[in-house]
Design a protein around this motif. Structure first.
Motif, PDB file in Angstrom:
ATOM      1  N   ALA A 151      36.439  90.576  77.891  1.00 12.78           N
ATOM      2  CA  ALA A 151      36.242  91.217  76.419  1.00 12.78           C
ATOM      3  C   ALA A 151      34.897  91.391  76.045  1.00 12.78           C
ATOM      4  O   ALA A 151      34.252  92.584  75.755  1.00 12.78           O
ATOM      5  CB  ALA A 151      37.262  91.129  75.546  1.00 12.78           C
ATOM      6  N   ALA A 211      34.654  96.814  73.342  1.00 12.24           N
ATOM      7  CA  ALA A 211      34.766  95.850  72.611  1.00 12.24           C
ATOM      8  C   ALA A 211      33.481  95.438  72.016  1.00 12.24           C
ATOM      9  O   ALA A 211      32.587  95.080  72.823  1.00 12.24           O
ATOM     10  CB  ALA A 211      35.403  94.599  73.030  1.00 12.24           C
ATOM     11  N   VAL A 212      33.210  95.532  70.619  1.00 16.10           N
ATOM     12  CA  VAL A 212      31.884  95.121  70.130  1.00 16.10           C
ATOM     13  C   VAL A 212      31.881  93.772  69.328  1.00 16.10           C
ATOM     14  O   VAL A 212      32.924  93.624  68.475  1.00 16.10           O
ATOM     15  CB  VAL A 212      31.311  96.142  69.287  1.00 16.10           C
ATOM     16  CG1 VAL A 212      30.223  95.722  68.596  1.00 16.10           C
ATOM     17  CG2 VAL A 212      31.231  97.608  69.766  1.00 16.10           C
ATOM     18  N   GLY A 217      41.004  93.286  73.974  1.00 17.17           N
ATOM     19  CA  GLY A 217      40.748  94.761  73.248  1.00 17.17           C
ATOM     20  C   GLY A 217      41.730  95.803  73.346  1.00 17.17           C
ATOM     21  O   GLY A 217      41.246  96.870  72.953  1.00 17.17           O
TER      22      GLY A 217
END
Lengths: 413, 184
Positions: free
Chosen positions: A207, A285-286, A273
């Motif tokens: 992720a 995904a951040v 995510g």
């Protein structure tokens, strides 16, 4: 003491023991299959010399199908070493065949014949995104029918194997789609449980690298029934899959591995995510921005407030990180799986030992041994906190001796 | 969202931490709480666990995040179990586990309880670490998670009878261990 107190005391068990007890499922089926796979691979090598190929174009090993022209049941009967003893016992055979989980292994519909090229039998599942202006129209491929039967050998560490339907789907739909994939994780060619901590950490790692990864869990009356390590990925992400050298990966299209539980079955994505009701999107995904301050080693030790309470860098721990966040000065020293995490602050919610009461015996008592936990064996210590008259040091460490830890903490008194 | 990201939300005191915790761990924690209290109470116990985590992070940055939430949930469920014990005796798996643990004490129950649960828990941790791994895991599943013997059997590929025999032997070993350590 009474039974209630004894029961309550289990709430203070080490977290490592709790995680350790999240034991593997389905191991038996895969282990049995590994034996069969070896037999099949041998026969296939004789019958179909090019049965196993590596595809340099994708940069990864591809397990080719063995179109044996017979049912999975028939294969099991022919290659199982107990054949001669139990061949006539139909009920026993049914049980054996059931235990191999054909849904896992039979990657495609039956009726293939030897030498046939895979035939696209059905349209891939095109799951249109809808309901939001922000959602793209990228199709999500979760199933793809090919003719014939396929079976796969457990991947070695660092290897990524793709199922035949997944590979065929990638060939047909290319970069114009995303692929809904289930990952079977292996270490030393042994399967690891999807709900285990190894898969959990892999989901997080992927992720962080931009894969939409998650753990999809199915419950029966609140009890975990099945769990699947899932990914939504582009062809590019699958082609250059960010494999760890620690694990082997077998990637399937979703429908190959996950039975149709029906629309009313509660599904939970418990990590990563992918959201419960989320249709596939191209979101990545951040990681939220780090709100602390990274320091150099010199800056950390020169901190006029707390720097004097840092330990000396332990020998051999070459990777180092220093940061200050919410009034806590932290030094992390890493060596492979070993680490020393040293936090200095002016307040704590931990129970702290007064510096004057600190002894080598106390530290030795608090350290515990964790072997066979999936990383390095040996002594560890968790959240050991010492009070130096209003300055608190909290240590979590693995890979250092009690003597080293005591010498560092005692030197600060 | 990764575990690390969720912990970062707690550190930033962002209320999204609670929502993300529910998404990541909700079902897991509720399943645990339901072994001890009713389904209705279980949800409240899980909420309690999130708020306890909210209070503890920062300064904590737990390494075993899932296990920590499991412990917080179990504590919240036990609090509730004790509060309701008089009117809700029996029924939950926790009650069966309690009866089994009474065997460890061998009739020497002492309501005063001179030892703290935390100290006893550390002793039990040492005991479990000294067991063969499978035996220790089975014991943890029964006594911490309050899994049924059937669930444990399924998890580890054992027969239910084997699980029961293993648990019985482990309880006897625990009794000897607690005696040798001066707790009994």
């Amino acid at each position: 003491m009474n039974k209630q107190l004894l029961f309550d005391s289990f709430s203070h068990l080490d977290e490592s023991l709790l995680e350790r007890s999240e034991a593997p499922k389905q191991r038996v089926a895969w282990q049995k299959w590994a034996g069969i796979a070896a037999c099949v691979a041998l026969i296939a090598a004789l019958v179909i010399p090019k049965a196993v190929q590596a595809d340099p174009k994708l940069g990864i090993h591809i397990s080719r199908p063995r179109y044996l022209g017979e049912s999975f049941e028939s294969m099991v009967r022919r290659f199982n070493p107990t054949d001669s003893v139990e061949a006539e016992d139909a009920e026993k055979w049914d049980a054996i065949i059931e235990s191999y989980e054909p849904s896992v292994i039979e990657a495609a519909v039956p009726n293939g014949t030897e030498g046939d090229a895979p035939v696209v039998g059905g349209a891939a599942a095109m799951l249109p995104d809808g309901g939001s202006a922000e959602i793209s129209l990228t199709p999500m491929i979760s199933s793809y029918k090919t003719d014939g039967e396929a079976c796969y050998v457990a991947p070695k560490n660092g290897e990524v194997n793709l199922s035949v339907p997944l590979r065929e789907a990638m060939d047909e739909y290319g970069d114009g789609a995303r692929y809904r994939v289930v990952v079977d994780l292996f270490r030393d060619e042994q399967p690891l449980p999807a709900e285990g901590f190894e898969a959990h950490d892999e989901i997080d790692r992927l992720a962080a690298l931009g894969y939409s990864s998650g753990l999809e869990s199915y419950y029966d009356h609140g009890v975990l029934e099945n769990a699947y390590f899932t990914l939504h990925a582009t062809r590019g992400q699958l082609k250059s899959f960010a494999a760890s050298g620690e694990y082997g990966y077998m990637l399937f299209l979703y429908a190959e591995r996950v039975p149709d539980y029906g629309p009313d079955t509660p599904v939970t994505f418990s990590s990563g995510g992918i959201a419960v009701d989320e249709e596939p999107t191209d979101t990545i995904a951040v990681t939220p921005p780090f709100s602390g301050e990274h320091l150099t080693q010199e800056q950390a030790y020169a901190d006029t407030d707390l720097g004097a309470y840092l330990c000396e860098p332990p020998a051999g721990f070459g990777e180092r990180e220093f940061l200050r966040m919410d009034g806590i000065l932290t030094a992390n020293f890493l060596r492979g799986y070993d680490y020393v995490s040293w936090h200095v602050s002016r307040n704590t919610s931990d129970a702290a030992v007064a510096a004057a009461d600190l002894t080598a015996e106390l530290i030795a008592e608090r350290m515990y041994r964790a072997d066979d936990a999936g990383d390095t064996d040996g002594l560890r210590i968790m959240n050991f906190c010492v009070d130096y008259g209003g300055i608190f040091i909290r240590v979590t460490a693995k890979g250092v001796t009690p003597e080293w830890l005591y010498s560092q903490l005692a030197a600060l008194s | 969202m990764t575990d690390e990201q969720i912990v970062n939300l707690y550190w930033q005191k962002d209320e999204a931490a609670l929502r993300e915790s529910e998404r990541a761990y909700g079902a897991y924690c509720r399943a645990l709480a339901k072994r001890i209290v009713s389904a209705e109470d279980a949800s409240e116990c899980v909420n309690d666990a999130y708020f306890r985590a909210w209070g503890a992070i920062p300064p904590e940055r737990p390494a075993h995040r899932r296990a920590v939430l499991a412990k917080l949930t179990r504590n919240a469920a036990l609090d509730r179990y004790r509060a309701y014990a008089a009117e809700k005796r029996g029924g939950s798996e926790a009650h069966a586990v309690l009866d089994e643990l009474a065997e460890v004490l061998g009739g020497r129950e002492d309501a005063e309880g001179a030892v703290a649960a935390k100290e006893l828990g550390e002793a039990v941790s040492r005991f479990v670490r000294g067991l063969p791994r499978r035996e220790g895991d089975v014991f943890v599943r029964r006594c911490f998670f309050a899994d049924t013997t059937a669930e444990i059997a399924k998890r580890y590929g054992m027969t239910e009878n084997n699980v029961k025999v293993t648990l019985s032997r482990t309880r006897k070993k625990l009794r000897i261990y607690l005696e040798s350590e001066g707790y009994l």
